[in-house]
Design a protein around this motif. Structure first.
Motif, mmCIF file in Angstrom:
data_model
loop_
_atom_site.group_PDB
_atom_site.id
_atom_site.type_symbol
_atom_site.label_atom_id
_atom_site.label_comp_id
_atom_site.label_asym_id
_atom_site.label_seq_id
_atom_site.Cartn_x
_atom_site.Cartn_y
_atom_site.Cartn_z
ATOM 1 N N ALA A 63 9.222 21.577 -5.638
ATOM 2 C CA ALA A 63 8.615 20.188 -6.191
ATOM 3 C C ALA A 63 7.208 20.801 -5.435
ATOM 4 O O ALA A 63 6.693 20.789 -4.399
ATOM 5 N N ASP A 64 6.298 20.214 -5.876
ATOM 6 C CA ASP A 64 4.997 19.418 -5.648
ATOM 7 C C ASP A 64 5.800 18.568 -4.250
ATOM 8 O O ASP A 64 6.513 17.497 -4.397
ATOM 9 N N PRO A 65 4.781 18.472 -2.995
ATOM 10 C CA PRO A 65 4.782 17.461 -1.964
ATOM 11 C C PRO A 65 5.357 16.181 -2.312
ATOM 12 O O PRO A 65 6.118 15.681 -2.787
ATOM 13 N N ASP A 66 3.920 16.558 -3.066
ATOM 14 C CA ASP A 66 3.800 15.216 -3.483
ATOM 15 C C ASP A 66 5.024 14.269 -4.535
ATOM 16 O O ASP A 66 5.693 12.898 -4.412
ATOM 17 N N ILE A 67 5.120 14.750 -5.374
ATOM 18 C CA ILE A 67 6.627 14.252 -6.378
ATOM 19 C C ILE A 67 7.485 14.579 -5.256
ATOM 20 O O ILE A 67 8.460 13.906 -5.703
ATOM 21 N N PHE A 69 8.057 13.900 -2.824
ATOM 22 C CA PHE A 69 8.033 12.120 -1.317
ATOM 23 C C PHE A 69 8.231 11.688 -2.015
ATOM 24 O O PHE A 69 8.913 10.233 -2.046
ATOM 25 N N LYS A 70 7.435 10.933 -3.558
ATOM 26 C CA LYS A 70 7.896 10.521 -4.721
ATOM 27 C C LYS A 70 9.837 10.558 -5.305
ATOM 28 O O LYS A 70 10.240 8.910 -4.745
ATOM 29 N N ARG A 71 10.329 11.643 -4.814
ATOM 30 C CA ARG A 71 11.834 11.410 -5.734
ATOM 31 C C ARG A 71 12.378 10.684 -4.598
ATOM 32 O O ARG A 71 13.430 10.541 -4.620
ATOM 33 N N VAL A 72 12.003 11.749 -3.164
ATOM 34 C CA VAL A 72 12.787 10.735 -2.053
ATOM 35 C C VAL A 72 13.126 9.664 -1.446
ATOM 36 O O VAL A 72 13.796 8.955 -1.771
ATOM 37 N N SER A 73 11.400 8.998 -2.264
ATOM 38 C CA SER A 73 11.351 7.201 -1.312
ATOM 39 C C SER A 73 12.325 6.262 -1.975
ATOM 40 O O SER A 73 12.191 5.642 -2.132
ATOM 41 N N ARG A 74 12.627 6.997 -3.426
ATOM 42 C CA ARG A 74 13.483 6.868 -4.573
ATOM 43 C C ARG A 74 14.229 5.825 -3.350
ATOM 44 O O ARG A 74 14.899 4.486 -4.051
ATOM 45 N N ASN A 75 14.766 6.545 -2.822
ATOM 46 C CA ASN A 75 16.157 6.231 -1.388
ATOM 47 C C ASN A 75 15.570 5.084 -0.598
ATOM 48 O O ASN A 75 15.450 6.276 0.073
ATOM 49 N N LEU A 82 13.258 6.755 8.073
ATOM 50 C CA LEU A 82 12.949 4.875 7.789
ATOM 51 C C LEU A 82 11.951 5.067 9.395
ATOM 52 O O LEU A 82 12.988 4.718 10.650
ATOM 53 N N THR A 83 11.067 5.209 9.321
ATOM 54 C CA THR A 83 10.124 5.489 10.584
ATOM 55 C C THR A 83 8.825 4.857 9.823
ATOM 56 O O THR A 83 8.283 4.095 8.826
ATOM 57 N N GLU A 84 7.400 4.833 11.075
ATOM 58 C CA GLU A 84 6.588 3.628 10.805
ATOM 59 C C GLU A 84 5.660 4.620 9.973
ATOM 60 O O GLU A 84 5.051 3.864 8.769
ATOM 61 N N ASN A 85 5.513 6.243 9.585
ATOM 62 C CA ASN A 85 5.192 6.966 8.278
ATOM 63 C C ASN A 85 5.842 7.367 8.006
ATOM 64 O O ASN A 85 5.912 9.103 8.562
ATOM 65 N N PRO A 86 6.500 6.781 6.894
ATOM 66 C CA PRO A 86 7.294 7.995 5.976
ATOM 67 C C PRO A 86 7.065 9.472 5.424
ATOM 68 O O PRO A 86 7.681 10.214 5.565
ATOM 69 N N ARG A 87 6.093 8.871 5.283
ATOM 70 C CA ARG A 87 4.646 9.969 4.146
ATOM 71 C C ARG A 87 4.702 11.832 5.717
ATOM 72 O O ARG A 87 4.606 12.889 5.104
ATOM 73 N N GLN A 88 4.119 11.509 6.740
ATOM 74 C CA GLN A 88 3.454 12.029 7.741
ATOM 75 C C GLN A 88 5.454 12.566 8.186
ATOM 76 O O GLN A 88 5.794 13.674 8.038
ATOM 77 N N THR A 89 6.441 12.208 8.482
ATOM 78 C CA THR A 89 7.865 12.366 8.813
ATOM 79 C C THR A 89 7.775 12.735 7.673
ATOM 80 O O THR A 89 8.720 14.348 7.638
ATOM 81 N N PHE A 90 8.077 12.969 6.351
ATOM 82 C CA PHE A 90 8.841 13.784 5.262
ATOM 83 C C PHE A 90 7.115 15.174 5.123
ATOM 84 O O PHE A 90 8.139 16.162 5.378
ATOM 85 N N ASP A 91 6.505 14.880 5.706
ATOM 86 C CA ASP A 91 5.443 16.242 6.051
ATOM 87 C C ASP A 91 5.855 17.273 7.038
ATOM 88 O O ASP A 91 6.093 17.927 6.537
ATOM 89 N N ALA A 92 6.065 16.847 7.972
ATOM 90 C CA ALA A 92 6.494 17.509 9.001
ATOM 91 C C ALA A 92 8.130 18.217 8.907
ATOM 92 O O ALA A 92 8.224 18.988 9.338
ATOM 93 N N LEU A 93 8.882 17.582 7.631
ATOM 94 C CA LEU A 93 9.907 17.575 7.666
ATOM 95 C C LEU A 93 10.431 18.922 6.410
ATOM 96 O O LEU A 93 11.086 19.898 7.186
ATOM 97 N N LEU A 94 9.697 19.505 5.870
ATOM 98 C CA LEU A 94 9.599 19.887 4.491
ATOM 99 C C LEU A 94 8.590 21.278 5.405
ATOM 100 O O LEU A 94 8.871 22.170 5.062
ATOM 101 N N ALA A 95 7.971 20.981 6.346
ATOM 102 C CA ALA A 95 6.811 22.228 7.075
ATOM 103 C C ALA A 95 7.848 22.565 7.950
ATOM 104 O O ALA A 95 8.040 24.326 7.528
ATOM 105 N N ALA A 96 9.140 22.606 8.813
ATOM 106 C CA ALA A 96 9.891 22.703 9.020
ATOM 107 C C ALA A 96 10.540 23.610 8.371
ATOM 108 O O ALA A 96 11.691 23.808 9.663
#
Length: 132
Positions: A63-67, A69-75, A82-96
């Motif tokens: 899905a679109d990365p914004d969507i 992230f919104k989905r995974v943020s529900r949990n 569980l980091t200081e910047n969850p979106r940055q962490t998410f983007d890095a994980l997704l890219a990897a």
């Protein structure tokens, strides 16, 4: 005793959790009629990739990365976010993970605009096309 994922990470670390994932996949070999919804990190181990291919066809629900992230943020119990910047962490994980998912999947479904029922139907339709 069963522990929540956050407790497994806290008490034993991510490496132990990844070992448990591999053990479960090994136990599932030979199982039929299975729909297995995995976490995103399971595919990052080569052994798990081989096991997943042995178990079944692999469907990547993208899905679109914004969507996403919104989905995974529900949990709020996702240990890797569980980091200081969850979106940055998410983007890095997704890219990897992106290229691994792309190479591993048999079917890729863009679920950006799909609800659960429409996503499930899209999966069934795609699997029918490739011959489960």
């Amino acid at each position: 005793a069963e522990l929540p994922i956050t407790e497994i990470f806290a008490q034993h670390g991510e490496a132990h959790f990844r070992e448990l994932e591999t053990e479960v996949l090994q136990e599932l070999k030979g199982t039929t009629g299975l729909v297995l919804a995995t976490g995103g990190g399971v595919a990052m181990r080569e052994e798990n990739q081989r096991l997943l291919k042995e178990i079944s066809k692999i469907v990547w629900l993208d899905a679109d990365p914004d969507i996403l992230f919104k989905r995974v943020s529900r949990n709020s119990r996702r240990p890797l976010l569980l980091t200081e910047n969850p979106r940055q962490t998410f983007d890095a994980l997704l890219a990897a993970r992106h290229s691994v998912y792309e190479a591993l999947c048999d079917v890729r479904i863009d679920s950006t605009l799909l609800n659960h029922d429409r996503t499930a139907q899209a999966v069934l339709d795609a699997l029918d096309k490739i011959g489960k």
